[in-house]
Write a protein that holds these residues in place. Structure first.
Motif, mmCIF file in Angstrom:
data_model
loop_
_atom_site.group_PDB
_atom_site.id
_atom_site.type_symbol
_atom_site.label_atom_id
_atom_site.label_comp_id
_atom_site.label_asym_id
_atom_site.label_seq_id
_atom_site.Cartn_x
_atom_site.Cartn_y
_atom_site.Cartn_z
ATOM 1 N N GLY A 26 24.380 37.632 52.881
ATOM 2 C CA GLY A 26 23.712 36.497 53.494
ATOM 3 C C GLY A 26 23.888 36.516 54.993
ATOM 4 O O GLY A 26 24.484 37.448 55.559
ATOM 5 N N ALA A 27 23.383 35.482 55.649
ATOM 6 C CA ALA A 27 23.421 35.437 57.109
ATOM 7 C C ALA A 27 24.841 35.451 57.651
ATOM 8 O O ALA A 27 25.143 36.130 58.632
ATOM 9 C CB ALA A 27 22.680 34.190 57.597
ATOM 10 N N ALA A 28 25.750 34.699 56.998
ATOM 11 C CA ALA A 28 27.119 34.622 57.509
ATOM 12 C C ALA A 28 27.821 35.972 57.415
ATOM 13 O O ALA A 28 28.442 36.443 58.378
ATOM 14 C CB ALA A 28 27.900 33.565 56.731
ATOM 15 N N GLY A 29 27.730 36.608 56.242
ATOM 16 C CA GLY A 29 28.376 37.904 56.068
ATOM 17 C C GLY A 29 27.796 38.968 56.969
ATOM 18 O O GLY A 29 28.528 39.803 57.523
ATOM 19 N N ALA A 30 26.467 38.937 57.143
ATOM 20 C CA ALA A 30 25.827 39.925 58.011
ATOM 21 C C ALA A 30 26.225 39.716 59.460
ATOM 22 O O ALA A 30 26.419 40.677 60.217
ATOM 23 C CB ALA A 30 24.310 39.837 57.859
ATOM 24 N N ALA A 31 26.352 38.447 59.882
ATOM 25 C CA ALA A 31 26.703 38.165 61.273
ATOM 26 C C ALA A 31 28.130 38.587 61.597
ATOM 27 O O ALA A 31 28.401 39.151 62.659
ATOM 28 C CB ALA A 31 26.512 36.676 61.562
ATOM 29 N N LEU A 32 29.051 38.335 60.676
ATOM 30 C CA LEU A 32 30.454 38.652 60.941
ATOM 31 C C LEU A 32 30.767 40.123 60.700
ATOM 32 O O LEU A 32 31.602 40.709 61.391
ATOM 33 C CB LEU A 32 31.359 37.782 60.073
ATOM 34 N N GLY A 33 30.117 40.727 59.728
ATOM 35 C CA GLY A 33 30.385 42.130 59.420
ATOM 36 C C GLY A 33 31.464 42.280 58.370
ATOM 37 O O GLY A 33 32.384 41.461 58.267
ATOM 38 N N GLY A 34 31.352 43.330 57.588
ATOM 39 C CA GLY A 34 32.278 43.548 56.496
ATOM 40 C C GLY A 34 33.716 43.698 56.928
ATOM 41 O O GLY A 34 34.635 43.220 56.257
ATOM 42 N N GLU A 35 33.946 44.346 58.078
ATOM 43 C CA GLU A 35 35.324 44.551 58.525
ATOM 44 C C GLU A 35 35.988 43.237 58.898
ATOM 45 O O GLU A 35 37.153 42.994 58.573
ATOM 46 C CB GLU A 35 35.355 45.502 59.726
ATOM 47 N N ALA A 36 35.228 42.370 59.580
ATOM 48 C CA ALA A 36 35.780 41.087 59.973
ATOM 49 C C ALA A 36 36.096 40.230 58.748
ATOM 50 O O ALA A 36 37.145 39.572 58.685
ATOM 51 C CB ALA A 36 34.802 40.350 60.888
ATOM 52 N N VAL A 37 35.207 40.233 57.775
ATOM 53 C CA VAL A 37 35.446 39.461 56.552
ATOM 54 C C VAL A 37 36.684 39.989 55.839
ATOM 55 O O VAL A 37 37.518 39.219 55.342
ATOM 56 C CB VAL A 37 34.211 39.511 55.635
ATOM 57 N N ALA A 38 36.825 41.302 55.783
ATOM 58 C CA ALA A 38 38.002 41.900 55.141
ATOM 59 C C ALA A 38 39.279 41.528 55.878
ATOM 60 O O ALA A 38 40.321 41.275 55.267
ATOM 61 C CB ALA A 38 37.840 43.418 55.079
ATOM 62 N N ARG A 39 39.185 41.468 57.201
ATOM 63 C CA ARG A 39 40.372 41.123 57.985
ATOM 64 C C ARG A 39 40.781 39.672 57.738
ATOM 65 O O ARG A 39 41.978 39.365 57.614
ATOM 66 C CB ARG A 39 40.093 41.346 59.465
ATOM 67 N N VAL A 40 39.804 38.784 57.655
ATOM 68 C CA VAL A 40 40.110 37.392 57.337
ATOM 69 C C VAL A 40 40.751 37.298 55.963
ATOM 70 O O VAL A 40 41.747 36.594 55.760
ATOM 71 C CB VAL A 40 38.837 36.524 57.400
ATOM 72 N N ARG A 41 40.186 38.034 55.015
ATOM 73 C CA ARG A 41 40.718 38.007 53.654
ATOM 74 C C ARG A 41 42.174 38.480 53.641
ATOM 75 O O ARG A 41 43.040 37.860 53.006
ATOM 76 C CB ARG A 41 39.862 38.900 52.757
ATOM 77 N N ASP A 42 42.470 39.548 54.348
ATOM 78 C CA ASP A 42 43.843 40.061 54.394
ATOM 79 C C ASP A 42 44.783 39.059 55.057
ATOM 80 O O ASP A 42 45.934 38.888 54.632
ATOM 81 C CB ASP A 42 43.879 41.391 55.158
#
Length: 343
Positions: A26-42
């Motif tokens: 979606g728009a949020a995931g595309a804007a932040l990028g997979g690496e950033a989302v993974a970093r938040v998750r970690d």
């Protein structure tokens, strides 16, 4: 969305985490990028309370309560990790005018995660541990280190969620500002009292003390925060300390109250009065120089230390009023209100 708007930032991060859990783009995931989302998750997995919220969303992405709890966790994380928050804002700013950054783009180093402060001796005591001597009391009431205020965003516009209240009523406190607001100040205590220590709140890492059970030690790092304030009454002849440990759930408070009460129950002296009726449960004990009133209030555990000139002749009316006032302030905060109850 405004990239510098903290509420939009938290909402976008939560939306991206929900999309990731749903295996959708979606728009949020595309804007932040997979690496950033993974970093938040970690980063969220560093703290049990945050990890629990993330796990629940990943197990059921459509769970609105789990999303609300995750929003609280993300708000706390970003408030304590300025480097990560700045990087995410920058990515959102770029996304407004250019394609989202490619996966693998380098990220700026994050600021060190905030560390828990010294929560004092309470509730770090177990059977056989004596509370109340002057040396232990002074150490328990001392404020060591700086207070790190976690400013969690009050409104999550993108998700339509509110930190002060939730779909099912009262909510656990979300940050140290809320923990501090529960503590009585001069406006809340009886007339004529003087303030020896203003309300303050800080993170809490671990319970300490002799004979502490491993189960209790595991509860303390899950706390949202701990805090205290201290006063003198009766022309300085009586000292009163208010303490709070704010937890992530009522189930947590049940366990913490049981552990703390078990330690108090092991003390031999019989209190000269009954425990004030406050919160869901309350108990009273004598710790040599003081009456210690323990209260379970929603997701919080409260303690009032009332140290009069004559322990055998406490002002029962005052003890009851200040305990109920403290419990009322705790309930107000969990209801999303600014605590204003007074004795």
């Amino acid at each position: 969305m405004t990239a510098g708007d903290g509420s939009d930032l938290v909402a976008m991060v939560v939306e991206a985490l929900v999309q990731s859990a749903s295996h959708t783009v979606g728009a949020a995931g595309a804007a932040l990028g997979g690496e950033a989302v993974a970093r938040v998750r970690d980063s969220l997995r560093r703290w049990p309370q945050w990890a629990n919220a993330l796990d629940r969303v990943e197990a059921n992405p459509g769970d609105q309560q789990a999303q609300w709890d995750l929003a609280v966790a993300v708000g706390q994380l970003l408030a304590g990790d300025a480097g990560l928050a700045a990087n995410l804002r920058a990515r959102l700013s770029v996304a407004m005018t250019a394609p989202p950054p490619m996966a693998g783009a380098p990220m700026s180093p994050a600021a060190p995660a905030w560390q828990g402060g010294d929560g004092g001796d309470w509730p770090g005591y177990g059977p056989g541990t004596v509370q109340g001597t002057s040396a232990r009391r002074s150490r328990a009431w001392a404020v060591t280190g700086g207070v790190i205020v976690l400013a969690v965003i009050a409104t999550l516009t993108g998700l339509g969620l509110y930190l002060g209240s939730g779909p099912d009523g009262p909510k656990p406190l979300a940050n140290l500002d809320q923990v501090k607001s529960v503590l009585p100040d001069l406006h809340a205590v009886p007339d004529g009292w003087t303030q020896e220590k203003a309300p303050s709140a800080q993170p809490m890492d671990a319970c300490g003390g002799d004979g502490i059970a491993p189960e209790q030690a595991a509860l303390c790092p899950q706390a949202v925060g701990t805090g205290s304030s201290r006063f003198h009454g009766d022309n300085g002849k009586t000292q009163v300390v208010f303490q709070i440990i704010a937890g992530p759930s009522t189930a947590w408070a049940d366990k913490m109250y049981d552990f703390a009460n078990a330690g108090s129950s092991a003390l031999p002296e019989k209190p000269p009065m009954d425990a004030p009726k406050a919160g869901e449960r309350s108990a009273i004990s004598v710790d040599r120089e003081c009456l210690a009133i323990l209260v379970e209030s929603g997701s919080n555990v409260l303690r009032v230390s009332y140290c009069p000139e004559n322990l055998n002749a406490p002002n029962v009316d005052v003890v009851n009023r200040i305990t109920r006032m403290f419990a009322a302030r705790s309930q107000q905060a969990q209801d999303g209100k600014t605590p204003d109850a007074a004795a």
